[in-house]
Design a protein around this motif. Structure first.
Motif, PDB file in Angstrom:
ATOM      1  N   VAL A 138      54.499 -49.441  36.760  1.00  0.00           N
ATOM      2  CA  VAL A 138      55.696 -50.096  36.229  1.00  0.00           C
ATOM      3  C   VAL A 138      55.474 -50.481  34.771  1.00  0.00           C
ATOM      4  O   VAL A 138      56.334 -50.260  33.907  1.00  0.00           O
ATOM      5  CB  VAL A 138      56.055 -51.336  37.071  1.00  0.00           C
ATOM      6  CG1 VAL A 138      57.190 -52.126  36.414  1.00  0.00           C
ATOM      7  CG2 VAL A 138      56.463 -50.925  38.485  1.00  0.00           C
ATOM      8  N   SER A 139      54.299 -51.048  34.472  1.00  0.00           N
ATOM      9  CA  SER A 139      53.982 -51.445  33.102  1.00  0.00           C
ATOM     10  C   SER A 139      53.883 -50.237  32.181  1.00  0.00           C
ATOM     11  O   SER A 139      54.327 -50.282  31.023  1.00  0.00           O
ATOM     12  CB  SER A 139      52.662 -52.225  33.077  1.00  0.00           C
ATOM     13  OG  SER A 139      52.750 -53.403  33.850  1.00  0.00           O
ATOM     14  N   THR A 181      57.590 -58.482  33.439  1.00  0.00           N
ATOM     15  CA  THR A 181      56.447 -57.678  32.987  1.00  0.00           C
ATOM     16  C   THR A 181      56.921 -56.403  32.312  1.00  0.00           C
ATOM     17  O   THR A 181      56.433 -56.030  31.231  1.00  0.00           O
ATOM     18  CB  THR A 181      55.540 -57.332  34.175  1.00  0.00           C
ATOM     19  OG1 THR A 181      55.062 -58.529  34.785  1.00  0.00           O
ATOM     20  CG2 THR A 181      54.357 -56.487  33.721  1.00  0.00           C
ATOM     21  N   TYR A 182      57.872 -55.728  32.935  1.00  0.00           N
ATOM     22  CA  TYR A 182      58.379 -54.468  32.388  1.00  0.00           C
ATOM     23  C   TYR A 182      58.963 -54.672  30.994  1.00  0.00           C
ATOM     24  O   TYR A 182      58.612 -53.947  30.045  1.00  0.00           O
ATOM     25  CB  TYR A 182      59.440 -53.893  33.328  1.00  0.00           C
ATOM     26  CG  TYR A 182      60.060 -52.609  32.831  1.00  0.00           C
ATOM     27  CD1 TYR A 182      59.523 -51.384  33.193  1.00  0.00           C
ATOM     28  CD2 TYR A 182      61.193 -52.623  32.016  1.00  0.00           C
ATOM     29  CE1 TYR A 182      60.088 -50.188  32.744  1.00  0.00           C
ATOM     30  CE2 TYR A 182      61.756 -51.443  31.561  1.00  0.00           C
ATOM     31  CZ  TYR A 182      61.204 -50.237  31.928  1.00  0.00           C
ATOM     32  OH  TYR A 182      61.764 -49.072  31.473  1.00  0.00           O
ATOM     33  N   MET A 196      52.107 -52.131  39.860  1.00  0.00           N
ATOM     34  CA  MET A 196      52.546 -52.739  38.612  1.00  0.00           C
ATOM     35  C   MET A 196      51.935 -52.036  37.412  1.00  0.00           C
ATOM     36  O   MET A 196      52.463 -52.131  36.295  1.00  0.00           O
ATOM     37  CB  MET A 196      52.190 -54.223  38.595  1.00  0.00           C
ATOM     38  CG  MET A 196      53.137 -55.098  39.408  1.00  0.00           C
ATOM     39  SD  MET A 196      54.884 -54.880  38.939  1.00  0.00           S
ATOM     40  CE  MET A 196      54.843 -55.341  37.211  1.00  0.00           C
ATOM     41  N   ILE A 197      50.843 -51.332  37.619  1.00  0.00           N
ATOM     42  CA  ILE A 197      50.265 -50.547  36.518  1.00  0.00           C
ATOM     43  C   ILE A 197      51.240 -49.455  36.103  1.00  0.00           C
ATOM     44  O   ILE A 197      51.480 -49.222  34.913  1.00  0.00           O
ATOM     45  CB  ILE A 197      48.911 -49.940  36.946  1.00  0.00           C
ATOM     46  CG1 ILE A 197      47.887 -51.053  37.184  1.00  0.00           C
ATOM     47  CG2 ILE A 197      48.413 -48.964  35.885  1.00  0.00           C
ATOM     48  CD1 ILE A 197      46.555 -50.549  37.683  1.00  0.00           C
ATOM     49  N   GLY A 222      57.210 -49.236  31.263  1.00  0.00           N
ATOM     50  CA  GLY A 222      57.742 -50.179  30.283  1.00  0.00           C
ATOM     51  C   GLY A 222      57.248 -49.860  28.880  1.00  0.00           C
ATOM     52  O   GLY A 222      58.013 -49.886  27.912  1.00  0.00           O
ATOM     53  N   ILE A 223      55.961 -49.539  28.756  1.00  0.00           N
ATOM     54  CA  ILE A 223      55.386 -49.206  27.452  1.00  0.00           C
ATOM     55  C   ILE A 223      56.031 -47.950  26.878  1.00  0.00           C
ATOM     56  O   ILE A 223      56.455 -47.915  25.714  1.00  0.00           O
ATOM     57  CB  ILE A 223      53.855 -49.029  27.570  1.00  0.00           C
ATOM     58  CG1 ILE A 223      53.201 -50.377  27.876  1.00  0.00           C
ATOM     59  CG2 ILE A 223      53.279 -48.425  26.288  1.00  0.00           C
ATOM     60  CD1 ILE A 223      51.729 -50.268  28.220  1.00  0.00           C
ATOM     61  N   ALA A 273      58.485 -58.704  38.240  1.00  0.00           N
ATOM     62  CA  ALA A 273      58.199 -57.351  37.765  1.00  0.00           C
ATOM     63  C   ALA A 273      59.090 -56.997  36.589  1.00  0.00           C
ATOM     64  O   ALA A 273      58.669 -56.262  35.680  1.00  0.00           O
ATOM     65  CB  ALA A 273      58.393 -56.350  38.898  1.00  0.00           C
ATOM     66  N   THR A 284      64.305 -52.550  41.207  1.00  0.00           N
ATOM     67  CA  THR A 284      63.021 -53.161  41.564  1.00  0.00           C
ATOM     68  C   THR A 284      63.131 -53.979  42.845  1.00  0.00           C
ATOM     69  O   THR A 284      62.203 -53.986  43.657  1.00  0.00           O
ATOM     70  CB  THR A 284      62.519 -54.063  40.429  1.00  0.00           C
ATOM     71  OG1 THR A 284      63.541 -55.001  40.062  1.00  0.00           O
ATOM     72  CG2 THR A 284      62.128 -53.243  39.213  1.00  0.00           C
ATOM     73  N   MET A 321      56.394 -55.571  28.282  1.00  0.00           N
ATOM     74  CA  MET A 321      55.674 -54.386  27.839  1.00  0.00           C
ATOM     75  C   MET A 321      56.547 -53.518  26.935  1.00  0.00           C
ATOM     76  O   MET A 321      56.098 -52.998  25.911  1.00  0.00           O
ATOM     77  CB  MET A 321      55.220 -53.571  29.049  1.00  0.00           C
ATOM     78  CG  MET A 321      54.160 -54.236  29.897  1.00  0.00           C
ATOM     79  SD  MET A 321      52.610 -54.403  28.993  1.00  0.00           S
ATOM     80  CE  MET A 321      51.575 -55.164  30.258  1.00  0.00           C
TER      81      MET A 321
END
Length: 234
Positions: free
Chosen positions: A105-106, A50-51, A102-103, A109-110, A47, A37, A54
């Motif tokens: 990246v998130s 956040t990752y 970031m959408i 993560g999900i 970030a 990142t 999620m």
């Protein structure tokens, strides 16, 4: 004697091999994300928070769907599905670039959290079957030995993964930062970081999937062994 015990339990042996590859891949993928990142995506350290937030949330929420799926298609098949999902998420980083949304990246993560939850749930559920298989075939309670080996594999695999990653990055010319700012990396070092976050974890998951293709134990076989419908050394 305990090493021989674990080795001669074929279902446990296969699960252990797959588990080692799984841990190797997830350890490198998780550790490599901090490098990736900052160096490759030019994103702030927030970030990462956040990752992983999620991923953790998705892991918890996803347990119930994985239980439902394993009851429908089987534990082995669900395990392989989770491994494949994690590999696909890691490979998707090959499509990422500087300033990644970031959408996205998130979303990764999900999906990573969902896959991780499935891998954990199915791996340990299958492990309980292997321990039950040992009791049925031997008549002895040796859960502690198998639990000890599993913990040992966890520690050694993670440590080996981080050591291998450090050696690989160093060999490819990675320059560590002496300040809060990211150091300028060579093209070879950037390639190494990209591989640590994408192809290497995915390859480890593929190796785990290949190992699981040799796994034959299922609830029907356990039931048949318990009732004496098939030989215990089958």
């Amino acid at each position: 004697p305990q090493v021989r015990l674990a080795w001669h339990n074929v279902p446990f042996r296969i699960l252990a091999i797959a588990h080692v590859f799984l841990l190797f891949g997830t350890a490198i993928g998780s550790a490599g994300l901090a490098y990736f990142t900052r160096t490759f995506l030019d994103l702030p350290d927030s970030a990462l928070g956040t990752y992983f937030a999620m991923a953790t949330g998705a892991m918890l929420v996803g347990m119930t769907p994985w239980v439902w799926l394993s009851n429908r298609i089987g534990k082995k098949e669900s395990y392989i599905s989770a491994l494949a999902m994690f590999a696909a998420v890691q490979l998707s980083w090959l499509l990422a670039g500087p300033g990644e949304s970031m959408i996205l990246v998130s979303a990764r993560g999900i999906l990573s959290g969902l896959a991780g939850g499935g891998m954990i749930l199915c791996a340990y559920s299958l492990l309980s079957d292997a321990v039950r298989y040992d009791f049925i075939t031997s008549g002895e309670r040796r859960e502690g030995a198998f639990a000890g080996f599993t913990t040992l594999f966890d520690k050694l695999s993670s440590a080996a993964a981080l050591a291998a990653m450090g050696g690989f990055l160093s060999a490819m010319g990675y320059v560590s930062s002496s300040s809060g700012e990211a150091a300028v990396q060579s093209d070879s070092a950037r390639l190494a970081i990209l591989l640590c976050e994408s192809a290497i974890p995915a390859a480890a998951m593929l190796a785990a999937i290949v190992a699981m293709l040799f796994y034959r134990l299922d609830p029907a076989m356990l039931e048949a062994l318990e009732t004496g419908h098939i030989e215990k050394d089958a």
